[in-house]
Each structure stands twice: as C-alpha cells, then as structure tokens.
Design a protein around this motif. Structure first.
Motif, mmCIF file in Angstrom:
data_model
loop_
_atom_site.group_PDB
_atom_site.id
_atom_site.type_symbol
_atom_site.label_atom_id
_atom_site.label_comp_id
_atom_site.label_asym_id
_atom_site.label_seq_id
_atom_site.Cartn_x
_atom_site.Cartn_y
_atom_site.Cartn_z
ATOM 1 N N SER A 160 -51.143 -10.399 19.713
ATOM 2 C CA SER A 160 -51.121 -8.832 20.095
ATOM 3 C C SER A 160 -50.096 -8.137 19.356
ATOM 4 O O SER A 160 -48.868 -8.760 18.886
ATOM 5 C CB SER A 160 -50.763 -8.821 21.639
ATOM 6 N N TYR A 182 -47.399 1.876 20.215
ATOM 7 C CA TYR A 182 -49.118 1.777 20.211
ATOM 8 C C TYR A 182 -49.315 0.222 20.446
ATOM 9 O O TYR A 182 -48.752 -0.672 19.878
ATOM 10 C CB TYR A 182 -49.438 2.070 18.897
ATOM 11 N N ILE A 231 -51.961 -2.972 20.331
ATOM 12 C CA ILE A 231 -53.353 -3.881 20.377
ATOM 13 C C ILE A 231 -53.094 -4.987 20.977
ATOM 14 O O ILE A 231 -52.501 -6.073 20.397
ATOM 15 C CB ILE A 231 -53.464 -3.687 18.880
ATOM 16 N N THR A 257 -57.015 -4.394 24.904
ATOM 17 C CA THR A 257 -57.381 -2.856 24.633
ATOM 18 C C THR A 257 -56.430 -2.572 23.570
ATOM 19 O O THR A 257 -55.696 -2.874 23.255
ATOM 20 C CB THR A 257 -57.427 -2.256 26.153
ATOM 21 N N GLU A 258 -56.784 -1.341 23.231
ATOM 22 C CA GLU A 258 -55.709 -0.504 22.515
ATOM 23 C C GLU A 258 -55.418 0.874 23.193
ATOM 24 O O GLU A 258 -56.096 1.502 23.478
ATOM 25 C CB GLU A 258 -56.349 -0.078 21.035
#
Length: 361
Positions: A175, A207, A209, A232-233
């Motif tokens: 991640s 942000y 990821i 998720t993003e």
C-alpha cells in the motif's frame, strides 16, 4: 548521580514522559533543568513533540534578565571586581553556547523534512520515499534509517513534509501513501491492538492506494473525519481553515465523524463541515500527484499560497493589484518562472523574476 551526557539526559526525559523514571532519576533531572538552560530547552522540545498534553507539567521558573542583572550588582558589593567579571563572562558564554545549540539543532519542525520516532529526528533530505518492511524502515536508496520490533509495543512515528517537497510512504503490503507538501502524518510501528494499522493526518494532504487486506485494514483519521480502508484509492485533505475532506477515487469507503457515518461511492467526497457528500472532479482533486494544480477561479493570493507550498518561494504581490479571479493551471513540471509568466499573461499582470514579484502592467 554522576555527570551525564546530553544524550543520556535525553533518555531520562523520554523515560519521564513514559512514566518509567525512578525517583532518584527524577530528582537529578529536575536539578539539571534548573541549572542548565540547554537541558531545559531540550526538555521543552521533547515534551512538545512526544507529549503535548503534558506540556507545562515540569515547567520551572527561571529568573528574568533584569533579575540576573540585579543579582550581579548585589554580588559586586561583596566580591572583588575581577571575580565578578569572570563569573559574568562565564555565564554569558554558557548562555550564548546554549542559544547556538538550540538554534541550530531544534529549529521549527514545520521547516524540517524528517522522520521522527522514539525521540529521534532523522533527516530525509535527498530522499523520495520510505519503505516499511520486516521491522526495518528504508529510504529509496536502500538505506536503513530505523529498526523496530514488529511484535513489540506500538511506537508513534511522524513524517513531516515541508513546502516544496513530496514524499511516498510504502507499507509492507505494498500500500502507498503519497504526501503532498506541507503535510504531517502520524502512524504506528509495532504490534497494535486488534489488526488495524492506524494513521492520523494532522495537516496537509495525502493520496492513498490501499492494497486489499481484510486482515489488516488501514484506519485513516483526519481529525474531523475517520475512514476504515480494506482496499481502494482515495484522497484525504485537512487544513485548519478548511476542515477535512475525503475524496473516493475507486471502490467504497465507510466514513464517520464520531456521531454520523456514511458510505462513499467512486466519484464522491465528503467534507467535515456539515458532513456533506458531493461529487468531485478527480483531475482537480488529485491532479497534484501528476504535478498539475488546477484553479477554476484563482486570485493573486491563491497563486501566492501555491507558490509557497509547491516551490517554497515567497511571491510578492503589488498592493495596487485588485482581487481578480482567473482560470489557471499551475504545472509543477515547469519552472516557477515559466508558470508565473503564464499566469501574469492570462491575469493581465507583469512578473519580475529577479524579485519574485507580481506587478500591474
């Protein structure tokens, strides 16, 4: 207790903060704080960083400069002039040395590009990313900067990214957390209660990821909003003047503010003010990852803040420039000069690159 080094003193202060200091050590540490200005400053710095809620508990009262002068005058009547001069010079030298050390070692953390853990401040200048893997933390050049016990008690670590910098934090499950300039992120190292991995965005923008991992979900706390992530993003932003915003790019998210909760779908974001859900433009919200900052209606002050944030430069605006609104794209892949020339052209202004100033034409 024998004389100890500054590093040993630091360990005593951390032990005091952690409530594991002995009575004898506590007495000695209090004496050091009263006698040595540098120790007092170090103690204040560590309490402010590691236990702000305890700040002030060990506050000691020191004489003012005027009080020191009055005492010196009193001694002058009792001691010979030569002895007084030696004492005065010695005190001044110690104070100057302490000020020099404090000024050069403990400058304002917001200006530092660093990783802080267990009282250690590790500079990150020249690094682009940091990976957490198998009890080690490495920078992108494969340099190990910290080791920790994966099964030990959790330790709070912090990443501080100043203006003009960006940084990636890569977790063991791959991640990725991308940090925007002017961001501060707290996270835990070691074995936490339950199976979650907890992060707290104190300020700035990230942000995320997230790799699908049901056994160890990520929990992101933006102070005003909290979300649990399985894979998720999404973008998280928090500034004191704006509150918190969580924008979901892919997947689903459950978000709460402590009293209410909601489910976000792709293309939706929630703002802390009013716990309001709305649609958003991905290019506008997450464009900073690609180096593109889009302004639909930018004032000169908006551009000034962006220049400071992304280029760490102070843009001066002529006081005679009116507050106008201009559509503009700040391209971080270009130089500041190129961007300011483009902005001044569309805004009807002139740019002085030597003095970094916007003027009326």
């Amino acid at each position: 207790m024998k004389n100890i080094t500054m590093e040993e003193t630091r360990s005593l202060i951390i032990a005091e903060i952690s409530d594991v200091i002995t009575s004898a050590q506590k007495v000695h540490l209090d004496q050091l704080r009263m006698q040595d200005v540098a120790v007092k400053a170090l103690s204040d710095q560590l309490y402010e960083k590691l236990a702000p809620e305890k700040t002030g508990i060990n506050e000691l009262v020191f004489p003012t400069v005027q009080e020191l002068i009055d005492r010196a005058k009193l001694r002058q009547r009792r001691k010979r002039t030569r002895m007084l001069a030696i004492v005065t010079v010695s005190m001044a030298a110690c104070l100057l040395a302490a000020v020099f050390i404090i000024r050069n070692i403990y400058y304002h953390e917001e200006k530092r590009f660093c990783f802080t853990v267990s009282g250690k401040v590790i500079p990150l200048e020249g690094s682009l990313s940091m990976t957490i893997e198998n009890g080690m933390i490495k920078t992108n050049d494969n340099h190990i900067i910290y080791r920790y016990d994966e099964n030990g008690s959790p330790t709070i670590a912090a990443l501080n990214v100043p203006p003009g910098k960006k940084f990636d934090l890569i977790l063991q499950d791959k991640s990725v957390v991308e940090l925007n300039p002017e961001s501060r992120l707290l996270f835990s190292l070691g074995k936490e209660e339950g199976s979650t991995r907890n992060f707290k965005l104190e300020k700035g923008e990230v942000y995320v990821i997230a790799t699908p991992n049901e056994k160890r979900p990520l929990v992101f706390d933006a102070v005003d909003l909290t979300t649990t992530v399985l894979g998720t993003e999404f973008n998280v932003k928090r500034y004191e003047t704006e509150g918190a915003t969580i924008s979901l790019v892919e997947g689903r998210l459950s978000v709460t503010n402590g009293t209410e909760s909601c489910q976000l779908k792709s293309g939706e974001e929630i703002i802390s003010a009013g716990f309001h859900v709305r649609k958003f433009d991905v290019d506008e919200v997450a464009g900073w990852r690609r180096g593109l900052i889009r302004f639909d209606s930018a004032t000169p002050e908006d551009i000034k803040r962006a220049v400071k944030k992304f280029y760490d430069k102070d843009l001066v605006i002529d006081k005679n420039i009116p507050e106008s609104h201009t559509m503009f794209n700040l391209d971080l892949n270009e130089s500041l000069h190129t961007n300011m020339e483009s902005y001044s052209e569309v805004a009807g202004l002139s740019y002085d690159s030597i003095n970094c100033t916007l003027n009326l034409k």
